[in-house]
Design a protein around this motif. Structure first.
Motif, PDB file in Angstrom:
ATOM      1  N   LEU A   1      -9.786  -1.943  -7.422  1.00 36.73           N
ATOM      2  CA  LEU A   1      -9.423  -1.927  -6.008  1.00 36.73           C
ATOM      3  C   LEU A   1     -10.645  -1.589  -5.173  1.00 36.73           C
ATOM      4  O   LEU A   1     -11.441  -0.714  -5.542  1.00 36.73           O
ATOM      5  N   PRO A   2     -10.811  -2.247  -4.031  1.00 35.74           N
ATOM      6  CA  PRO A   2     -11.949  -1.930  -3.163  1.00 35.74           C
ATOM      7  C   PRO A   2     -11.759  -0.569  -2.483  1.00 35.74           C
ATOM      8  O   PRO A   2     -10.630  -0.089  -2.310  1.00 35.74           O
ATOM      9  N   ILE A   3     -12.853   0.022  -2.092  1.00 32.89           N
ATOM     10  CA  ILE A   3     -12.835   1.341  -1.464  1.00 32.89           C
ATOM     11  C   ILE A   3     -11.946   1.346  -0.226  1.00 32.89           C
ATOM     12  O   ILE A   3     -11.186   2.286  -0.008  1.00 32.89           O
ATOM     13  N   ARG A   4     -11.995   0.298   0.564  1.00 29.14           N
ATOM     14  CA  ARG A   4     -11.175   0.211   1.773  1.00 29.14           C
ATOM     15  C   ARG A   4      -9.695   0.329   1.445  1.00 29.14           C
ATOM     16  O   ARG A   4      -8.955   1.073   2.085  1.00 29.14           O
ATOM     17  N   GLU A   5      -9.250  -0.381   0.411  1.00 27.97           N
ATOM     18  CA  GLU A   5      -7.835  -0.356   0.031  1.00 27.97           C
ATOM     19  C   GLU A   5      -7.437   1.012  -0.543  1.00 27.97           C
ATOM     20  O   GLU A   5      -6.339   1.510  -0.283  1.00 27.97           O
ATOM     21  N   ILE A   6      -8.334   1.622  -1.306  1.00 27.09           N
ATOM     22  CA  ILE A   6      -8.058   2.955  -1.847  1.00 27.09           C
ATOM     23  C   ILE A   6      -7.919   3.951  -0.692  1.00 27.09           C
ATOM     24  O   ILE A   6      -7.018   4.794  -0.694  1.00 27.09           O
ATOM     25  N   ALA A   7      -8.786   3.841   0.288  1.00 25.21           N
ATOM     26  CA  ALA A   7      -8.737   4.730   1.452  1.00 25.21           C
ATOM     27  C   ALA A   7      -7.397   4.592   2.177  1.00 25.21           C
ATOM     28  O   ALA A   7      -6.764   5.592   2.534  1.00 25.21           O
ATOM     29  N   GLU A   8      -6.947   3.364   2.372  1.00 19.83           N
ATOM     30  CA  GLU A   8      -5.652   3.134   3.021  1.00 19.83           C
ATOM     31  C   GLU A   8      -4.519   3.722   2.179  1.00 19.83           C
ATOM     32  O   GLU A   8      -3.634   4.389   2.694  1.00 19.83           O
ATOM     33  N   MET A   9      -4.568   3.455   0.877  1.00 20.30           N
ATOM     34  CA  MET A   9      -3.511   3.871  -0.024  1.00 20.30           C
ATOM     35  C   MET A   9      -3.364   5.396  -0.066  1.00 20.30           C
ATOM     36  O   MET A   9      -2.262   5.920  -0.090  1.00 20.30           O
ATOM     37  N   LEU A  10      -4.507   6.088  -0.070  1.00 17.31           N
ATOM     38  CA  LEU A  10      -4.496   7.543  -0.186  1.00 17.31           C
ATOM     39  C   LEU A  10      -4.569   8.249   1.168  1.00 17.31           C
ATOM     40  O   LEU A  10      -4.640   9.471   1.227  1.00 17.31           O
ATOM     41  N   GLU A  11      -4.590   7.452   2.232  1.00 13.56           N
ATOM     42  CA  GLU A  11      -4.691   7.973   3.596  1.00 13.56           C
ATOM     43  C   GLU A  11      -5.912   8.859   3.763  1.00 13.56           C
ATOM     44  O   GLU A  11      -5.841   9.996   4.242  1.00 13.56           O
TER      45      GLU A  11
ATOM     46  N   THR B   1       0.832  -1.197   0.000  1.00 14.59           N
ATOM     47  CA  THR B   1       0.000   0.000   0.000  1.00 14.59           C
ATOM     48  C   THR B   1       0.871   1.253   0.000  1.00 14.59           C
ATOM     49  O   THR B   1       0.598   2.207  -0.720  1.00 14.59           O
ATOM     50  N   TRP B   2       1.933   1.216   0.791  1.00 12.27           N
ATOM     51  CA  TRP B   2       2.856   2.340   0.912  1.00 12.27           C
ATOM     52  C   TRP B   2       3.528   2.643  -0.431  1.00 12.27           C
ATOM     53  O   TRP B   2       3.569   3.781  -0.873  1.00 12.27           O
ATOM     54  N   VAL B   3       4.011   1.607  -1.111  1.00 18.20           N
ATOM     55  CA  VAL B   3       4.660   1.797  -2.411  1.00 18.20           C
ATOM     56  C   VAL B   3       3.654   2.307  -3.441  1.00 18.20           C
ATOM     57  O   VAL B   3       3.965   3.214  -4.222  1.00 18.20           O
ATOM     58  N   CYS B   4       2.451   1.774  -3.432  1.00 15.66           N
ATOM     59  CA  CYS B   4       1.425   2.229  -4.388  1.00 15.66           C
ATOM     60  C   CYS B   4       1.050   3.687  -4.149  1.00 15.66           C
ATOM     61  O   CYS B   4       0.811   4.429  -5.097  1.00 15.66           O
ATOM     62  N   ARG B   5       1.024   4.104  -2.893  1.00 18.36           N
ATOM     63  CA  ARG B   5       0.730   5.507  -2.595  1.00 18.36           C
ATOM     64  C   ARG B   5       1.843   6.411  -3.134  1.00 18.36           C
ATOM     65  O   ARG B   5       1.574   7.459  -3.716  1.00 18.36           O
ATOM     66  N   ILE B   6       3.081   5.992  -2.974  1.00 21.25           N
ATOM     67  CA  ILE B   6       4.209   6.756  -3.528  1.00 21.25           C
ATOM     68  C   ILE B   6       4.064   6.834  -5.050  1.00 21.25           C
ATOM     69  O   ILE B   6       4.255   7.892  -5.655  1.00 21.25           O
ATOM     70  N   LEU B   7       3.711   5.708  -5.677  1.00 14.26           N
ATOM     71  CA  LEU B   7       3.552   5.656  -7.127  1.00 14.26           C
ATOM     72  C   LEU B   7       2.457   6.602  -7.612  1.00 14.26           C
ATOM     73  O   LEU B   7       2.640   7.346  -8.581  1.00 14.26           O
ATOM     74  N   ILE B   8       1.330   6.595  -6.944  1.00 18.69           N
ATOM     75  CA  ILE B   8       0.218   7.471  -7.324  1.00 18.69           C
ATOM     76  C   ILE B   8       0.654   8.933  -7.227  1.00 18.69           C
ATOM     77  O   ILE B   8       0.383   9.736  -8.127  1.00 18.69           O
ATOM     78  N   ASN B   9       1.348   9.270  -6.159  1.00 13.83           N
ATOM     79  CA  ASN B   9       1.839  10.645  -6.002  1.00 13.83           C
ATOM     80  C   ASN B   9       2.824  11.004  -7.115  1.00 13.83           C
ATOM     81  O   ASN B   9       2.776  12.108  -7.661  1.00 13.83           O
ATOM     82  N   GLU B  10       3.692  10.083  -7.483  1.00  8.77           N
ATOM     83  CA  GLU B  10       4.657  10.327  -8.564  1.00  8.77           C
ATOM     84  C   GLU B  10       3.947  10.517  -9.899  1.00  8.77           C
ATOM     85  O   GLU B  10       4.306  11.397 -10.675  1.00  8.77           O
ATOM     86  N   CYS B  11       2.954   9.686 -10.169  1.00 11.02           N
ATOM     87  CA  CYS B  11       2.193   9.806 -11.419  1.00 11.02           C
ATOM     88  C   CYS B  11       1.495  11.165 -11.500  1.00 11.02           C
ATOM     89  O   CYS B  11       1.524  11.828 -12.543  1.00 11.02           O
ATOM     90  N   ASN B  12       0.871  11.568 -10.401  1.00 14.69           N
ATOM     91  CA  ASN B  12       0.172  12.853 -10.393  1.00 14.69           C
ATOM     92  C   ASN B  12       1.147  14.023 -10.509  1.00 14.69           C
ATOM     93  O   ASN B  12       0.853  15.006 -11.188  1.00 14.69           O
ATOM     94  N   THR B  13       2.308  13.903  -9.904  1.00 20.39           N
ATOM     95  CA  THR B  13       3.340  14.939 -10.042  1.00 20.39           C
ATOM     96  C   THR B  13       3.790  15.032 -11.491  1.00 20.39           C
ATOM     97  O   THR B  13       3.925  16.126 -12.048  1.00 20.39           O
ATOM     98  N   LEU B  14       3.986  13.888 -12.121  1.00 20.55           N
ATOM     99  CA  LEU B  14       4.403  13.853 -13.524  1.00 20.55           C
ATOM    100  C   LEU B  14       3.350  14.511 -14.415  1.00 20.55           C
ATOM    101  O   LEU B  14       3.682  15.300 -15.297  1.00 20.55           O
ATOM    102  N   LEU B  15       2.074  14.213 -14.165  1.00 22.56           N
ATOM    103  CA  LEU B  15       0.996  14.825 -14.951  1.00 22.56           C
ATOM    104  C   LEU B  15       0.949  16.335 -14.751  1.00 22.56           C
ATOM    105  O   LEU B  15       0.732  17.080 -15.711  1.00 22.56           O
ATOM    106  N   ARG B  16       1.147  16.782 -13.511  1.00 21.16           N
ATOM    107  CA  ARG B  16       1.150  18.224 -13.249  1.00 21.16           C
ATOM    108  C   ARG B  16       2.294  18.903 -13.991  1.00 21.16           C
ATOM    109  O   ARG B  16       2.115  19.958 -14.588  1.00 21.16           O
TER     110      ARG B  16
END
Length: 177
Positions: free
Chosen positions: A136-146, A71-86
């Motif tokens: 991904l289930p809502i619970r896992e998305i919530a954990e991933m995105l804090e 979950t921690w690595v996926c959260r880092i990845l999502i942040n990196e992807c969004n930074t790249l898009l910005r």
């Protein structure tokens, strides 16, 4: 979480590079699928994944609970992807911008669902991609995105309402020649 996986994370935290590589290899495909869903292009996926792996490796000692490694690595990845898009949205590589040409709206003119999803604001887009494109289930998305599960559900609902409005009443598309 599997005890072997937890042991592997602890070994990686102690500086074992092979343990870290093994952990990344186990989630590499999932990382690619998430990155591809967000940034669309393979070269951007590679950039986001590379930055994610580097940041995860450097920050691994700060991971408090080895059970949350994926979950921690996926959260880092999502942040990196969004930074790249910005960053890409701020970069315009053109000598002269072309004049926009608007195509008249016709009854058959429908916006593509993926195009509409990528027009959503970042917070909603990320949740829609993770929930509908990555299953991904809502619970896992919530954990991933804090976030709380309620916040994820609210953003998902608002994204669906926006998408419904856009897809049922599409605006004229701007076409660049």
């Amino acid at each position: 979480m599997n005890i072997d996986l937890e042991t592997e994370v602890k070994r990686a935290q102690e500086g074992n590079k092979d343990a870290f590589i093994a952990l990344i290899k186990k989630i590499e495909l999932r990382m690619y699928n998430i990155a591809r869903s967000i940034v669309k292009k393979d070269e951007d996926c590679a950039d986001a994944m590379q930055e994610t792996i580097l940041k995860a490796y450097k920050s691994l000692p700060t991971l408090k609970n080895p059970a949350f490694f994926n979950t921690w690595v996926c959260r880092i990845l999502i942040n990196e992807c969004n930074t790249l898009l910005r960053k890409k949205s701020r970069t315009i590589v053109m000598a002269e911008p072309p004049e926009p040409v608007y195509i008249a709206k016709s009854p058959d003119d429908r916006m593509d669902l993926r195009d509409a999803v990528y027009r959503l604001e970042e917070a909603q887009r990320t949740i829609v991609i993770l929930h509908y494109f990555q299953d991904l289930p809502i619970r896992e998305i919530a954990e991933m995105l804090e976030l709380s599960e309620g916040t994820v559900k609210t953003r998902l609902y608002r994204a669906r309402m926006t998408l419904s409005r856009w897809l049922n009443n599409p605006v004229p598309r701007e076409v660049r020649l």
